[in-house]
Structures are given as C-alpha cells and as structure tokens.
Design an enzyme around this catalytic site. Structure first.
Site, PDB file in Angstrom:
ATOM      1  N   GLY A  97      -0.115  -1.725   6.280  1.00 47.69           N
ATOM      2  CA  GLY A  97       0.224  -2.536   7.504  1.00 47.69           C
ATOM      3  C   GLY A  97      -0.823  -3.348   7.737  1.00 47.69           C
ATOM      4  N   CYS A 105       0.836  -1.178  -0.040  1.00 51.04           N
ATOM      5  CA  CYS A 105       0.019   0.116  -0.184  1.00 51.04           C
ATOM      6  C   CYS A 105       0.938   1.123  -0.053  1.00 51.04           C
ATOM      7  CB  CYS A 105      -0.947   0.144   1.255  1.00 51.04           C
ATOM      8  SG  CYS A 105      -1.813  -1.282   1.535  1.00 51.04           S
TER       9      CYS A 105
END
Ligand code: F6R
Length: 621
Positions: free
Chosen positions: A101, A2
């Site tokens: 994460g 991401c």
C-alpha cells in the site's frame, strides 16, 4: 503489486514463506525479502530481483524459525534495491514489518520522527510506518497490538501489514485498509498463515478470515484470532471457506493474466487516484481538488509551456491521443502527439519552452527513451506518465506521474491504458485549473464523476458473459473495422490493436468520418464493423456512418450508452456502457473492446498472455 506472506505455528517458516512468495509472483515485483524469528534472534534477508535471488541470498544462512514474514515489493517509493526491499526494521532492531500500500502522509511523519532522533535507511514509506510503531512503543509504552493501532490512526493512505516483535516470539500483528489481507486458520488454531490473497494459503488450509478495512488482528499460536477495529473496539468475524482451483493460483483465480488485469481496473484506477484527489482545505466542506505534487513543484515551467509534445508507442500512444484532446480542451495549450520512433529520427523542431510528455507502461521502451533524451538535449522539460517505478524513462524525466496500476503481465496492455488516460485526465484538469482555462463548475463535475468511474467500470465488467457469447460469433472474421469519433477515435484504434495482437485478426481503427474516404470499399457481409457510438461528441454523425455500412450489407457491433434505444434499429449487436460525461468516456468505452478481443482470442485457442512475436518491454529500436 506487492505481496505479503506470513507464518506462525510449529513448522519451519522459511519453506512456507518462500513457496508463498512464489505463489504471489504473478502480482509482479522487483525485489523480495524475508524475516525469521528464532530464539529471540531476528534474521532478515533481502534481494533485488526475483524470489530465486532471495533464495540465493539466504543460502548457507540461518533460516530456522517457526515464525516469519516475507514480501515481494513492486517499487512505489524509491527505486527497486536491497535497501528499499521489505521487511523493514525499526530503530531498536526489535520490530520488523512488511507492507503493501502507500502511506500518503509519510513525508510529514518522517520529518517529525527524524527530529525525534529516528534514523532511516531506505526511501520507503514502510520504514516510516515501522518507526512510527516503534515510537508508540518507546514513547507511550504500548504493547505491539496497541502500538500498531496507535500508529495506524496517524496514517493516511492504504496498507496491509504484518509486524513482529523480536522480544515476543509468540505473536504477530496484522492490519489492513485499502489493500487486501487474508489470514489462513490452521487446524485447532495451531498455526496461522497470512497473505495478500488466498493463493499462498490454500495448500495448507481452506479456512480463512478476510480482514475488513481498518481492522487489526492479533495472531497467536494455539489461540483463536483476536480482531479489533482501529477505534479499539473488538470485531466479530466469520471463518470462510475458499474454493480456488490450484491451477489458477498464479493468476489470482483468473484463467489468464489479461482477464485478471481487465478485471483489476476498478481497483487500479482507485490506486491511481489515491492521494491525488483530495479534500480542498480552502474550499467548502465536501470540496475536492486534484493535487499533483509534480505540478506544484514544477508549476512555473509547466504553465509557461509554449507547446506540449507527447511521445509514446503502441497503446501508450493511443492514450497520448486522448491526452492531447484533454489538455487542449482544458488548458488551451497546443499539443502534438508523435510516435516516439518517428520523432527521434525526424530532426524535430524542439523549443526550450516545450514540455515533452513521455507515456510508457514499462518505462523501458527504447524509442520513447531515445525521444526524451533528444528532447532533453534540446532544452525541453520532460514529464513522464510511467507505470514502472525507477525505470529508465522515469529516471530520465524532470517530473511526472506514476500510473500506479501495478505490474502488467499480460503482453496486451489493458489496465496501463486506462491508468495512463486517468493520469492525463488529472494532469489536464490540474493544469487547466492552474492556468485559468478550466471553469470551476466543469472542474467540480469532473472530479465528482472521476470518483465513480471505478464503479461504472465494474458495471461494464458484469457484461463479461454476454461479451463472451458475442465473441463466439466473430471468430470467423479475417478483418475487422473499428470506428469512432472524437474521444472515441483513439479508443477505436486501441480496440483494433487489442484484437490484432492477440487474435491475429487483421483490424483497422479509423476516425468514423474517414471511412468514406477509402475503407468503406472493404465493407461486405464478411467484414464486422465495430462502432464506438456512445452518446457524446458527434453521435448523430456516427449514426449516419453506421447507416452507410448498413446500406452495404455490413455487420455492425455498437458500443452504446445505456438507454439508447435508437441504435437498436441499425446495430446488429449492442454492448451498453453507463452514461458519463464527454471527457471521461474513453475510460469506459475501451473496456468492452478489451473483453471482446480477449474472448475472440480465447475462442480461437490462442495464447492470450504471450501472443506470437510480441514482447512486453520493447527495448530494441
Ligand atoms: C499493446 C502494447 C504495446 C505497448 C508499446 C509501448 O497492447 O502493449 O503497444 O503499448 O510497446 O510500451 P510501453 O507503454 O511500455 O512504452
């Protein structure tokens, strides 16, 4: 992986955010989104696919606002979709978050929040986090900074986040642990840029603050950043100057994706192990164990497997060969490894108590997909070791392990290979422990060593310059032999495949002992022979094989274990790697071979990231 971009200042945020997302495209992603704050109105736009799709989705909409956050998501929890794309909004609609994460304990938190009346629109761990922050605001009447700290203290896992509050258009809160986050500081603190790395920031400012793990920052227009540790104490920080060549921006500062991905491996393997090597609640103080949900939930079926069949193609098939050795060693269950393309067309014998393991980076390889469909029709259990979340192969499996090494963009697979091998290590250890064939001592020794494997890979990467120099001497070669035994035989195959696909040098991988049954006829001064000759299984024998090559005038490159002086007598060139235990050696011995192939191809002036005739995802049969 991401990517996060954020902006707060006096300029219009949208163009800065979208440009930043384009800068982060190199990280790979499958959906994108943006949230803009303007006159206490929060506008959120999202799209599955590319940043360009997001731009289409936001066309003709209100994109005003001098503050915003944006995100590219690479699916980990829940399929790639608009629903799962970031930013995520809290129950009240006031808070909005982007996150990079994994929150490992999200399921427990979600259950509790659901009981407290919070509702969830997505499958993500990120939405759980924004609801937890909202809960801290609602229940404990905390301001945004305090609420973020409060929520993060309850989270286990990794995060880089940026959060905004609709009712407070003058501040943004950002934090990190385990996932990177950088704040760009504009002139006189008039504006700030937030990003996963400096690439979206450097065209606006070269002054940056790198957050450390467990730090939370309050970012306000026209005020210096305030930085706190998660334990609420104030933290000092330095403003550093970044020096990035603008041409390299899309590759995170590396000249090619392949080199970046080779260098990413220490971090990727940590990501792969995260949440899977955990504290053993029933053990002694510092005991660790392997915890694989897919195994716990399917223990009965996996443990009574009569046989395991691994199906894969290319590099993933090489990882499967190592997987076979690991499962047989630790679990004493017979394992076959098949090319998916051969398996599916061969009328194979498949029993309903077989477990078929599909290994795939892309999760879209047509032959592997067809092989598991065939196995499924015959009643076998299908287990996946896949990188791309929500891919066709992942969806077709009954259970599995995501590799979690992030998107691989270079066509030649590198970090996916080590990730696949690591998944096999953890699976074989967990299965072997559960079926009683892996002794406690060996299990503990392996876990301890697994934890330091990323450091050992970093150590090998320090030899990059030396390997580059070595590569210059071998660009002349038309042919190469790669030889290894035992654990290092599949590594030899992988090294040869890497070389041929990007340098177009013909390279053959062989079990070293097979050399005398044919390939030795090829050996002469023009034919470099690379031996993966670490201090493991069959070391003495491989030294004899090296003697046989030497006697015929062959040129020997050896990958050897640090401290091995004996090998200097025979090998012409040596690349040393750190000592490790038998079963983990492929995770180290493959790294120099990846670097060697890369540098030979670069020296030859070839397109390393997109070699001729090859595709990253082979969706044809
Ligand atoms: C080699 C390489 C290919 C793939 C193969 C299978 O560097 O990348 O050999 O390993 O095409 O692809 P996946 O793993 O996506 O199924």
């Amino acid at each position: 992986m991401c990517g996060i971009v954020g902006y707060i200042g006096n300029q219009e945020a949208y163009p800065i955010l979208v440009k930043g997302l384009h800068r982060l495209e190199y990280r790979g992603y499958d959906s994108a989104g943006v949230a803009l704050l303007t006159n206490n109105r929060l506008n959120v736009y999202k799209a599955k696919g590319k940043v360009a799709d997001l731009e289409n989705a936001a066309q003709d909409k209100d994109i005003t606002g001098t503050m915003g956050i944006a995100h590219t998501r690479w699916a980990t929890h829940g399929e790639p979709s608009v629903r799962n794309a970031h930013p995520h909004i809290s129950e009240t609609g006031n808070l909005v978050i982007v996150h990079n994460g994994i929150i490992e304990n999200f399921a427990v938190i979600k259950e509790q929040l659901s009981k407290d009346g919070y509702h969830f629109q997505s499958d993500t761990d990120t939405e759980v986090l924004v609801q937890l922050i909202q809960f801290a605001v609602d229940k404990h009447h905390l301001d945004l900074l305090q609420a973020v700290g409060h929520a993060l203290r309850k989270c286990i896992g990794a995060y880089a986040i940026a959060v905004m509050d609709k009712n407070n258009p003058d501040e943004m809160v950002v934090a990190r642990k385990g996932s990177p986050l950088v704040i760009g500081v504009g002139k006189d603190n008039e504006e700030f840029f937030v990003a996963s790395d400096a690439t979206p920031i450097v065209e606006y400012t070269r002054n940056v603050v790198y957050l450390d793990d467990e730090q939370v920052a309050l970012v306000k227009r026209n005020e210096p950043i305030k930085l706190y540790n998660l334990d609420k104490t104030e933290a000092d920080f330095d403003i550093k100057t970044v020096d990035i060549d603008i041409d390299m921006l899309s590759k995170g500062g590396f000249p090619h994706f392949m080199l970046k991905e080779i260098f990413d491996q220490p971090e990727c393997l940590k990501d792969c192990m995260r949440g899977r090597i955990v504290k053993d609640e029933n053990g002694k103080n510092d005991d660790l164990k392997i915890k694989l949900e897919s195994l716990e939930m399917n223990a009965a079926r996996l443990l009574k497997a009569r046989r395991i069949i691994i199906v894969a193609c290319g590099t993933s098939w090489h990882a499967g060969l190592i997987g076979k050795q690991l499962i047989e060693e630790f679990c004493r269950v017979p394992v076959e490894v098949d090319y998916a393309s051969e398996f599916r067309y061969r009328n194979p014998v498949i029993y309903s108590d077989d477990v078929v393991i599909a290994v795939s980076q892309s999760g879209e390889t047509a032959d592997t997909l067809a092989a598991i469909k065939l196995a499924k029709e015959n009643g076998a259990m299908i287990y996946g070791i896949v990188n791309a979340v929500g891919s066709s192969i992942a969806r077709e499996t009954d259970a599995g392990l995501y590799i979690h090494v992030g998107p691989e963009i270079g066509v030649a697979s590198t970090k996916a290979f080590t990730g696949q091998v690591l998944c096999f290590e953890m699976l074989a250890m967990a299965l072997g422990k559960a079926n009683g064939n892996l002794e406690q001592d060996r299990y503990e020794e392996m876990i301890k060593e697994l934890n330091i494997i990323p450091e050992k890979i970093s150590k090998i990467l320090e030899s990059n310059d030396a390997i580059q120099n070595l590569a210059k001497r071998f660009t002349y070669a038309q042919n190469f032999l790669y030889l290894g035994r035992g654990w290092n035989y599949p590594v030899a195959l992988e090294g040869a495949l890497k070389l041929k696909e990007i340098s177009y040098i013909h390279a053959e991988g062989y079990p070293a002992a097979e050399m005398k049954h044919g390939p030795i006829a090829l050996v002469d001064q023009e034919m470099p022979c690379l031996f993966v000759a670490t201090h493991h299984q069959g070391y003495e024998k491989i030294i004899s094989n090296m003697q046989e090559v030497k006697a015929r005038g062959g040129n020997i490159i050896a990958v050897a274990t640090e401290g091995d002086e004996e090998i200097k007598i025979i090998a012409d060139e040596i690349i040393y790697i750190p000592q490790t235990i038998n079963w983990l050696v492929p995770l180290l011995s493959v790294i120099p071979l990846q670097l060697l192939a890369y540098h030979i191809a670069v020296e030859k002036g070839l397109n390393v990231d997109q070699p001729r005739n090859l595709a990253k995802s082979v969706t044809v049969e």
